[in-house]
Design an enzyme around this catalytic site. Sequence first.
Site, PDB file in Angstrom:
ATOM      1  N   GLY A   1     -38.684  92.468  30.564  1.00 14.50           N
ATOM      2  CA  GLY A   1     -39.619  93.500  30.119  1.00 14.50           C
ATOM      3  C   GLY A   1     -40.199  94.308  31.264  1.00 14.50           C
ATOM      4  N   GLN A   2     -41.159  95.189  30.925  1.00 15.40           N
ATOM      5  CA  GLN A   2     -41.707  96.122  31.923  1.00 15.40           C
ATOM      6  C   GLN A   2     -42.309  95.374  33.121  1.00 15.40           C
ATOM      7  OE1 GLN A   2     -45.145  98.465  30.838  1.00 15.40           O
ATOM      8  NE2 GLN A   2     -44.808  99.951  32.460  1.00 15.40           N
TER       9      GLN A   2
ATOM     10  N   ARG B   1     -33.786  89.006  25.025  1.00  9.79           N
ATOM     11  CA  ARG B   1     -32.731  90.010  25.169  1.00  9.79           C
ATOM     12  C   ARG B   1     -31.950  89.755  26.460  1.00  9.79           C
ATOM     13  NH1 ARG B   1     -35.752  95.711  26.878  1.00  9.79           N
ATOM     14  NH2 ARG B   1     -37.756  94.787  27.321  1.00  9.79           N
TER      15      ARG B   1
ATOM     16  N   ASP C   1     -35.780  81.743  23.564  1.00  9.05           N
ATOM     17  CA  ASP C   1     -36.746  82.247  22.592  1.00  9.05           C
ATOM     18  C   ASP C   1     -37.999  81.388  22.717  1.00  9.05           C
ATOM     19  OD1 ASP C   1     -38.250  82.995  20.449  1.00  9.05           O
ATOM     20  OD2 ASP C   1     -36.667  82.746  18.953  1.00  9.05           O
TER      21      ASP C   1
ATOM     22  N   ASP D   1     -35.363  85.448  28.784  1.00 10.04           N
ATOM     23  CA  ASP D   1     -35.757  86.461  27.799  1.00 10.04           C
ATOM     24  C   ASP D   1     -34.908  86.257  26.559  1.00 10.04           C
ATOM     25  OD1 ASP D   1     -36.224  89.174  26.494  1.00 10.04           O
ATOM     26  OD2 ASP D   1     -37.327  89.463  28.350  1.00 10.04           O
TER      27      ASP D   1
ATOM     28  N   TYR E   1     -52.991  93.340  17.991  1.00 11.23           N
ATOM     29  CA  TYR E   1     -52.680  92.991  19.389  1.00 11.23           C
ATOM     30  C   TYR E   1     -53.954  92.516  20.099  1.00 11.23           C
ATOM     31  CZ  TYR E   1     -51.228  93.970  24.267  1.00 11.23           C
ATOM     32  OH  TYR E   1     -50.937  93.906  25.604  1.00 11.23           O
TER      33      TYR E   1
ATOM     34  N   LYS F   1     -54.846  88.830  21.571  1.00 12.48           N
ATOM     35  CA  LYS F   1     -55.164  88.612  22.988  1.00 12.48           C
ATOM     36  C   LYS F   1     -56.517  87.910  23.139  1.00 12.48           C
ATOM     37  CE  LYS F   1     -51.572  90.305  25.129  1.00 12.48           C
ATOM     38  NZ  LYS F   1     -50.663  89.391  25.854  1.00 12.48           N
TER      39      LYS F   1
ATOM     40  N   GLY G   1     -39.845  86.345  29.172  1.00 14.90           N
ATOM     41  CA  GLY G   1     -40.028  87.791  28.948  1.00 14.90           C
ATOM     42  C   GLY G   1     -39.708  88.557  30.226  1.00 14.90           C
TER      43      GLY G   1
HETATM   44  P1  NAD Z   1     -42.411  94.227  27.308  1.00 12.86           P
HETATM   45  O1  NAD Z   1     -42.369  94.464  25.850  1.00 12.86           O
HETATM   46  O2  NAD Z   1     -41.877  95.261  28.234  1.00 12.86           O
HETATM   47  O3  NAD Z   1     -41.658  92.876  27.663  1.00 12.86           O
HETATM   48  C1  NAD Z   1     -41.769  91.715  26.868  1.00 12.86           C
HETATM   49  C2  NAD Z   1     -40.464  90.949  26.979  1.00 12.86           C
HETATM   50  O4  NAD Z   1     -40.573  89.796  26.145  1.00 12.86           O
HETATM   51  C3  NAD Z   1     -39.263  91.762  26.467  1.00 12.86           C
HETATM   52  O5  NAD Z   1     -38.241  91.783  27.440  1.00 12.86           O
HETATM   53  C4  NAD Z   1     -38.820  91.007  25.217  1.00 12.86           C
HETATM   54  O6  NAD Z   1     -37.420  90.989  25.003  1.00 12.86           O
HETATM   55  C5  NAD Z   1     -39.332  89.598  25.511  1.00 12.86           C
HETATM   56  N1  NAD Z   1     -39.509  88.804  24.293  1.00 12.86           N
HETATM   57  C6  NAD Z   1     -39.947  89.236  23.089  1.00 12.86           C
HETATM   58  N2  NAD Z   1     -39.951  88.227  22.208  1.00 12.86           N
HETATM   59  C7  NAD Z   1     -39.508  87.133  22.881  1.00 12.86           C
HETATM   60  C8  NAD Z   1     -39.290  85.788  22.511  1.00 12.86           C
HETATM   61  N3  NAD Z   1     -39.502  85.362  21.260  1.00 12.86           N
HETATM   62  N4  NAD Z   1     -38.837  84.921  23.452  1.00 12.86           N
HETATM   63  C9  NAD Z   1     -38.599  85.344  24.727  1.00 12.86           C
HETATM   64  N5  NAD Z   1     -38.776  86.621  25.125  1.00 12.86           N
HETATM   65  C10 NAD Z   1     -39.222  87.501  24.210  1.00 12.86           C
HETATM   66  O7  NAD Z   1     -43.923  93.868  27.686  1.00 12.86           O
HETATM   67  P2  NAD Z   1     -44.648  94.031  29.095  1.00 12.86           P
HETATM   68  O8  NAD Z   1     -45.253  95.362  29.149  1.00 12.86           O
HETATM   69  O9  NAD Z   1     -43.776  93.554  30.179  1.00 12.86           O
HETATM   70  O10 NAD Z   1     -45.866  93.009  28.866  1.00 12.86           O
HETATM   71  C11 NAD Z   1     -45.842  91.690  29.319  1.00 12.86           C
HETATM   72  C12 NAD Z   1     -47.174  91.046  28.994  1.00 12.86           C
HETATM   73  O11 NAD Z   1     -48.228  91.812  29.607  1.00 12.86           O
HETATM   74  C13 NAD Z   1     -47.520  91.026  27.498  1.00 12.86           C
HETATM   75  O12 NAD Z   1     -48.239  89.872  27.212  1.00 12.86           O
HETATM   76  C14 NAD Z   1     -48.424  92.228  27.317  1.00 12.86           C
HETATM   77  O13 NAD Z   1     -49.274  92.077  26.232  1.00 12.86           O
HETATM   78  C15 NAD Z   1     -49.179  92.230  28.623  1.00 12.86           C
HETATM   79  N6  NAD Z   1     -49.725  93.523  28.948  1.00 12.86           N
HETATM   80  C16 NAD Z   1     -48.932  94.579  29.256  1.00 12.86           C
HETATM   81  C17 NAD Z   1     -49.486  95.834  29.548  1.00 12.86           C
HETATM   82  C18 NAD Z   1     -48.633  97.012  29.900  1.00 12.86           C
HETATM   83  O14 NAD Z   1     -49.174  98.126  30.048  1.00 12.86           O
HETATM   84  N7  NAD Z   1     -47.330  96.859  30.058  1.00 12.86           N
HETATM   85  C19 NAD Z   1     -50.879  95.978  29.531  1.00 12.86           C
HETATM   86  C20 NAD Z   1     -51.662  94.893  29.166  1.00 12.86           C
HETATM   87  C21 NAD Z   1     -51.090  93.670  28.911  1.00 12.86           C
HETATM   88  N1  SER Z   2     -50.430  98.915  27.713  1.00 15.28           N
HETATM   89  C1  SER Z   2     -50.835  98.057  26.656  1.00 15.28           C
HETATM   90  C2  SER Z   2     -50.730  98.727  25.339  1.00 15.28           C
HETATM   91  O1  SER Z   2     -50.917  99.922  25.295  1.00 15.28           O
HETATM   92  C3  SER Z   2     -52.257  97.590  26.883  1.00 15.28           C
HETATM   93  O2  SER Z   2     -52.285  96.244  26.632  1.00 15.28           O
HETATM   94  O3  SER Z   2     -50.491  98.051  24.376  1.00 15.28           O
END
Ligand code: NAD
Ligand code: SER
Length: 313
Positions: free
Chosen positions: A13-14, A38, A54, A36, A144, A148, A10
């Site tokens: 992602g962000q 994508r 994947d 990833d 979600y 978690k 992943g």
């Molecule tokens: P995001 O959606 O920006 O990135 C997730 C990445 O996973 C994407 O690039 C997507 O293409 C990839 N992905 C999706 N399905 C996939 C698969 N089957 N195989 C491989 N890659 C795949 O999410 P994020 O914000 O970077 O979050 C990362 C983790 O942190 C997640 O577990 C999320 O729940 C957790 N989290 C994020 C936040 C936040 O505010 N960003 C807050 C709490 C928890």
């Molecule tokens: N930033 C995340 C959401 O809003 C918190 O896990 O889903």
Amino acid sequence: MTKEKVLVIGASGQIGVELTLALRKIYGNANVVASDLREENELLKGTGPYVSLDVMNKEMLHVQVIRQNITQIYLLAAILSATGEKNPNLAWHLNMQGLLNVLDIAREEKLHKVYWPSSIAVFGPTSPKQACPQRTIIEPSTVYGISKYAGEFWCNYFFERYGVDVRSIRYPGLISYKSAPGGGTTDYAVEIFHEALEDGKYTCFLKEDTYLPMMYMPDAIRATIELMEAPSARLTVRTSYNVSALSFAPREIAAEIKKHIAGFDMSYSPDYRQKIADSWPESIDDSVARADWGWKPEYDLARMTKEMLENLK
Ligand code: NAD
Ligand code: SER
């Protein structure tokens, strides 16, 4: 000491982009494999190895772990809260099976460490609203949050039963300028900066007084690395750690932006995400993380806002 080889799943992602870049500084570019579903994020290109992967394809994941001599996995692939409510089956399937695939492979291949993030979304309407403690009533109301919370207990199970050194943080809403957020309820706090700079106005999908726990990405990356580097014996939580930095409402971040962009105009049009936000705590007690591995945030709202605007300009 065995050489570490890290796989980030992943990575586009962000969080993935910034975490991959930070891990490459620690372990060396060649020793952190980004992956990833994508395509590779622009900011990662040319900084180290990338594979298309994947996480749901356990066989291919296993092959990559063996082929690349992986010793640590950071699993970031997930479906977040708002997107999850649109497709609950997919969110449950990816968030659960992805984690189980990684934990199984970590056990079989005796990986040194696994990182998997949880979220403040584990908390629900019956959890305390203010300074929500590490251990409390946890009755999540989103798919979600359910995924978690179940994931946290799978991590604990694999640690207790098989000795897999899996570590986790319950991130709050994360605010960053390098890569876009992926479908969360807290995404407004990122969108607002882009639209303030582009159009001088923003229509928020949450009500003006909706307080939520938030964190600036540099604090989140540092928290992740500090937890992963902490001696195992110091960790008393093997589900997931509360961490805290900021708590603000849309009207407060709007007021802070107005200090830099005088004419900025904020309006409100709450949608289905309001219900999700209302189910979460407004602030988090992270005293256990502070005591166990020395967690301490650095950014407040003013400093974060200034940096976000400077960097996005
Ligand atoms: P995001 O959606 O920006 O990135 C997730 C990445 O996973 C994407 O690039 C997507 O293409 C990839 N992905 C999706 N399905 C996939 C698969 N089957 N195989 C491989 N890659 C795949 O999410 P994020 O914000 O970077 O979050 C990362 C983790 O942190 C997640 O577990 C999320 O729940 C957790 N989290 C994020 C936040 C936040 O505010 N960003 C807050 C709490 C928890
Ligand atoms: N930033 C995340 C959401 O809003 C918190 O896990 O889903």
